[in-house]
Design an enzyme around this catalytic site. Structure first.
Site, PDB file in Angstrom:
ATOM      1  N   CYS A   2       0.827  -1.189   0.000  1.00 27.60           N
ATOM      2  CA  CYS A   2       0.000   0.000   0.000  1.00 27.60           C
ATOM      3  C   CYS A   2       0.865   1.243   0.000  1.00 27.60           C
ATOM      4  O   CYS A   2       2.090   1.174   0.010  1.00 27.60           O
ATOM      5  CB  CYS A   2      -0.911   0.001   1.235  1.00 27.60           C
ATOM      6  SG  CYS A   2      -1.935  -1.484   1.398  1.00 27.60           S
ATOM      7  N   GLY A  78       2.291  -2.793   4.395  1.00 21.04           N
ATOM      8  CA  GLY A  78       3.130  -3.940   4.716  1.00 21.04           C
ATOM      9  C   GLY A  78       2.349  -5.218   4.899  1.00 21.04           C
ATOM     10  O   GLY A  78       1.165  -5.317   4.551  1.00 21.04           O
ATOM     11  N   GLU A  79       3.040  -6.207   5.432  1.00 16.82           N
ATOM     12  CA  GLU A  79       2.449  -7.505   5.740  1.00 16.82           C
ATOM     13  C   GLU A  79       3.041  -8.010   7.053  1.00 16.82           C
ATOM     14  O   GLU A  79       4.251  -7.912   7.273  1.00 16.82           O
ATOM     15  CB  GLU A  79       2.743  -8.541   4.643  1.00 16.82           C
ATOM     16  CG  GLU A  79       2.149  -8.231   3.288  1.00 16.82           C
ATOM     17  CD  GLU A  79       0.637  -8.351   3.246  1.00 16.82           C
ATOM     18  OE1 GLU A  79       0.066  -9.013   4.143  1.00 16.82           O
ATOM     19  OE2 GLU A  79       0.032  -7.774   2.325  1.00 16.82           O
ATOM     20  N   ASP A 102      -4.460  -8.546   8.703  1.00 18.94           N
ATOM     21  CA  ASP A 102      -3.329  -8.218   9.570  1.00 18.94           C
ATOM     22  C   ASP A 102      -3.387  -6.754   9.998  1.00 18.94           C
ATOM     23  O   ASP A 102      -2.831  -6.381  11.040  1.00 18.94           O
ATOM     24  CB  ASP A 102      -2.000  -8.546   8.887  1.00 18.94           C
ATOM     25  CG  ASP A 102      -1.793  -7.801   7.574  1.00 18.94           C
ATOM     26  OD1 ASP A 102      -2.792  -7.388   6.962  1.00 18.94           O
ATOM     27  OD2 ASP A 102      -0.632  -7.647   7.156  1.00 18.94           O
ATOM     28  N   LEU A 263      10.266 -15.397  -7.939  1.00 17.69           N
ATOM     29  CA  LEU A 263      11.236 -14.981  -8.949  1.00 17.69           C
ATOM     30  C   LEU A 263      12.373 -15.988  -8.923  1.00 17.69           C
ATOM     31  O   LEU A 263      12.869 -16.344  -7.860  1.00 17.69           O
ATOM     32  CB  LEU A 263      11.759 -13.577  -8.647  1.00 17.69           C
ATOM     33  CG  LEU A 263      10.711 -12.475  -8.479  1.00 17.69           C
ATOM     34  CD1 LEU A 263      11.395 -11.111  -8.327  1.00 17.69           C
ATOM     35  CD2 LEU A 263       9.733 -12.445  -9.643  1.00 17.69           C
ATOM     36  N   ILE A 294      13.887 -13.486 -15.886  1.00 23.26           N
ATOM     37  CA  ILE A 294      14.044 -12.399 -16.842  1.00 23.26           C
ATOM     38  C   ILE A 294      15.232 -12.690 -17.752  1.00 23.26           C
ATOM     39  O   ILE A 294      16.224 -13.291 -17.332  1.00 23.26           O
ATOM     40  CB  ILE A 294      14.259 -11.052 -16.107  1.00 23.26           C
ATOM     41  CG1 ILE A 294      14.309  -9.880 -17.092  1.00 23.26           C
ATOM     42  CG2 ILE A 294      15.511 -11.093 -15.237  1.00 23.26           C
ATOM     43  CD1 ILE A 294      14.321  -8.517 -16.412  1.00 23.26           C
ATOM     44  N   GLY A 378      14.765 -13.264  -3.798  1.00 21.35           N
ATOM     45  CA  GLY A 378      15.924 -13.727  -3.045  1.00 21.35           C
ATOM     46  C   GLY A 378      16.855 -12.663  -2.508  1.00 21.35           C
ATOM     47  O   GLY A 378      17.948 -12.981  -2.042  1.00 21.35           O
TER      48      GLY A 378
END
Length: 615
Positions: A2, A78-79, A102, A263, A294, A378
């Site tokens: 957000c 956030g999370e 959350d 990814l 990619i 990562g």
């Protein structure tokens, strides 16, 4: 994720300032394309843009809650990855919930514990809570600084926002550069000094810190920092603990009410995440995991192995996807795509950045967003486990400056003589380096070489890692894609921080303890593959395109860049043979072509943001 904005004023009535608040919030629409919300009172005005990931119906913001006549309203980006643990604890304390978001859990943790709620959180976050009873704003940021948060004070007003562009949308915040800001742009960038917002009197909430904003003061306090102590676990116990922590972090971060993917570069870090995620998907009945990589048109034809980039990714990607059975997608871009996105990447970062390294990530995220909303990535494993060359090569380890940006003298020579004398970029960089070393939590009695490596880890975690986290946040959120970084879990960082070097490099390999910890989950060819960084284009057409861009700038008398630089020096750079000169501009990926593009981005930024110099 957000976007959030806040405005507190102790003299002005903010109830009628919706237009300004809406203008600021609208700047963050890409961070939150799904919904917007506003909350205005005489003292506090809060705005929010939402990207729906968990509980579409129950997570609207700004969110208000009340406990025992204690009323608070929150905006949050956030999370939380321990939401259910916290919910259970709060239920036992008598709290009730209207949703499974959350957001609501976070707000109630503050109602129960106040500022002491922060050490209880496991996640990535930046939030602000207006506490009506205390008449104060409480502002928190996650330990590693995964989620951004900037602020500024102007007179009786306190302003905050997820990105610089939203602060600049307020009429009291001007795009001005002081001497310090110029030193950041020309001496430090694309990194940024922790806590600094580059523009004059604009600041950043430091990772692991919170603000208490009252009528009388703004106080920033640390709630988390690294602690040094002897590591007592043996090799087998250490490897098992690393495996437990990494696995738990990845599995926690797979929670979402929208599609989740990974990814995958075929390197160690992304392959570990993909392996654990794919296994978890199968065990929990979530089907086949989707993974994304990619590449660039004709990159195989132009690729040349180097010490920093020893081999191509594609064969390893295919090996991993076949081994794990993921549904894999390779997204390929051409030079024209990269060139067109250099300006977009500048707008996303609000600053000149990592050139094609930024632009390609933006394009990558934009394409992934068409099929998914959350990806696991990562980043941070190299900083935490010691994967970069400057941990291993003596001349880099003992460079006496930030090892990813050693060309300070050359960078200073690019400034006009008058500006160079005023800004003193070499002195500025040296000052920031020494300040950072003073912060290192040393271990008494530690061997000098081990102590130096501890300093290097600290510099990487607080500087280089933050640069890459900035990049990942801005480029992914510009595409409305949420990127999670499991190796940034503070429990992993805290534990690995104290593992001695000979154990970290088990088997005489970079990140050796991580490789040992993950034995059996990947093919050995991948598990023991030599480190290769984020893939970049090797097409000479890219170099020629950015060279042409820079030459056009040098030949444009209206360019604002020309007022700041030594034009003959810049012209010489633009006309140089990029392959022969190979200026080590920043990190492993930025050399002469990226310098061309950085200067182009800098010129564009000065124009687009109408940046002025404050003497």
């Amino acid at each position: 994720m957000c976007g959030i904005v806040g405005w507190i004023d102790w003299e002005k009535d903010l109830s009628g300032e919706r237009n300004v608040l809406q203008k600021m919030t609208q700047c963050l629409k890409d961070r939150g394309p799904d919904a917007e919300g506003f909350w205005l009172t005489p003292r506090a005005a809060l705005g929010h843009r939402r990207l729906v990931v968990v509980d579409p119906a129950g997570g609207q913001q700004p969110m208000s809650a009340l406990k025992n006549e204690h009323a608070c309203t929150m905006i949050y980006n956030g999370e939380l990855y321990n939401t259910e643990d916290l919910r259970a604890e709060l239920l036992a304390c008598g709290h009730t919930f209207q949703s499974h978001s959350d957001t609501e859990v976070l707000l109630h943790t503050y109602l129960e514990w106040g500022p002491d709620c922060l050490p209880k959180l496991n996640g990535i976050f930046a939030f602000a809570i207006w506490d009506e009873r205390e008449q104060r704003l409480f502002v928190g940021r996650d330990r590693m600084g995964v989620k951004p948060l900037f602020y500024a004070q102007r007179g009786s007003s306190f302003l905050l926002a997820s990105e610089l562009k939203a602060l600049l949308a307020h009429p009291q915040v001007k795009p001005e550069l002081s001497r310090e800001g110029l030193a950041e742009v020309f001496g430090i960038s694309p990194a940024r000094t922790p806590g600094h917002g580059v523009f004059h009197n604009v600041h950043e909430v430091r990772p692991g810190s919170y603000l208490l904003v009252t009528r009388d003061s703004i106080k920033q306090k640390r709630y988390w920092q690294l602690e040094s102590h002897p590591h007592t676990d043996d090799l087998e116990t250490t490897a098992e603990r690393v495996r437990e922590l990494v696995t738990d972090s990845i599995e926690r971060q797979l929670v979402a009410d929208v599609p989740v993917s990974t990814l995958l570069s075929g390197g160690l870090d992304s392959s570990i995440i993909t392996a654990i995620a794919a296994d978890h998907f199968q065990k929990t009945g979530r089907g086949t995991l989707h993974s994304y990589s990619i590449d660039y048109v004709d990159n195989r034809k132009h690729f040349k192995a180097s010490a920093f980039q020893p081999n191509e990714d594609e064969p390893y990607v295919q090996l991993v996807t076949k081994f794990l059975g993921t549904q894999h997608h390779t997204i390929e871009f051409d030079t024209d795509d990269l060139i067109e996105s250099l300006k977009t990447a500048t707008l996303a970062r609000d600053l000149p950045g990592m050139a094609d390294v930024d632009a390609s990530l933006y394009l990558f995220c934009r394409e992934i967003k068409k099929e998914t909303t959350v990806v696991l990535s990562g980043e941070c494993a190299d900083e935490v486990f010691g994967g970069y060359p400057w941990f291993h090569r003596e001349e880099l380890l003992n460079a006496g400056t930030f090892p990813w940006s050693r060309a300070t003298k050359e960078r200073a020579s690019w400034l006009s003589p008058d500006l160079r004398d005023w800004v003193k970029p070499e002195e500025y960089v040296a000052m920031r380096y020494e300040e950072s070393l003073d912060e290192v939590p040393h271990l008494p009695g530690e061997d000098p070489i081990e102590a130096r490596r501890r300093e290097m880890f600290y510099l990487n975690i607080t500087w280089f890692m933050n640069t890459l986290l900035d990049r990942k946040d801005r480029m992914s959120m510009a595409a409305s894609l949420e990127a999670r970084v499991p190796f940034c879990d503070h429990r992993i960082v805290e534990y690995v921080w104290n593992i001695p070097w000979d154990m970290k490099t088990y088997g005489n390999r970079e990140k050796g303890i991580l490789r040992k910890a993950m034995e059996g989950i990947l093919p050995d060819e991948v598990l023991y593959r030599k480190k290769s960084p984020y893939p970049k284009t090797h097409n000479p057409a890219y170099t020629e395109a950015v060279r042409s861009w820079l030459l056009d700038i040098v030949n444009d008398s209206s360019s604002p860049l020309l007022q700041l630089v030594d034009v003959p020096s810049i012209r010489k750079i633009a006309e140089s043979d990029a392959q022969a000169s190979s200026i080590p501009f920043f990190g492993q990926l930025m050399s002469t072509p990226q310098l061309f593009a950085y200067l182009g981005q800098l010129d564009y930024w000065l124009r687009e943001y109408r940046v002025s110099i404050r003497a």
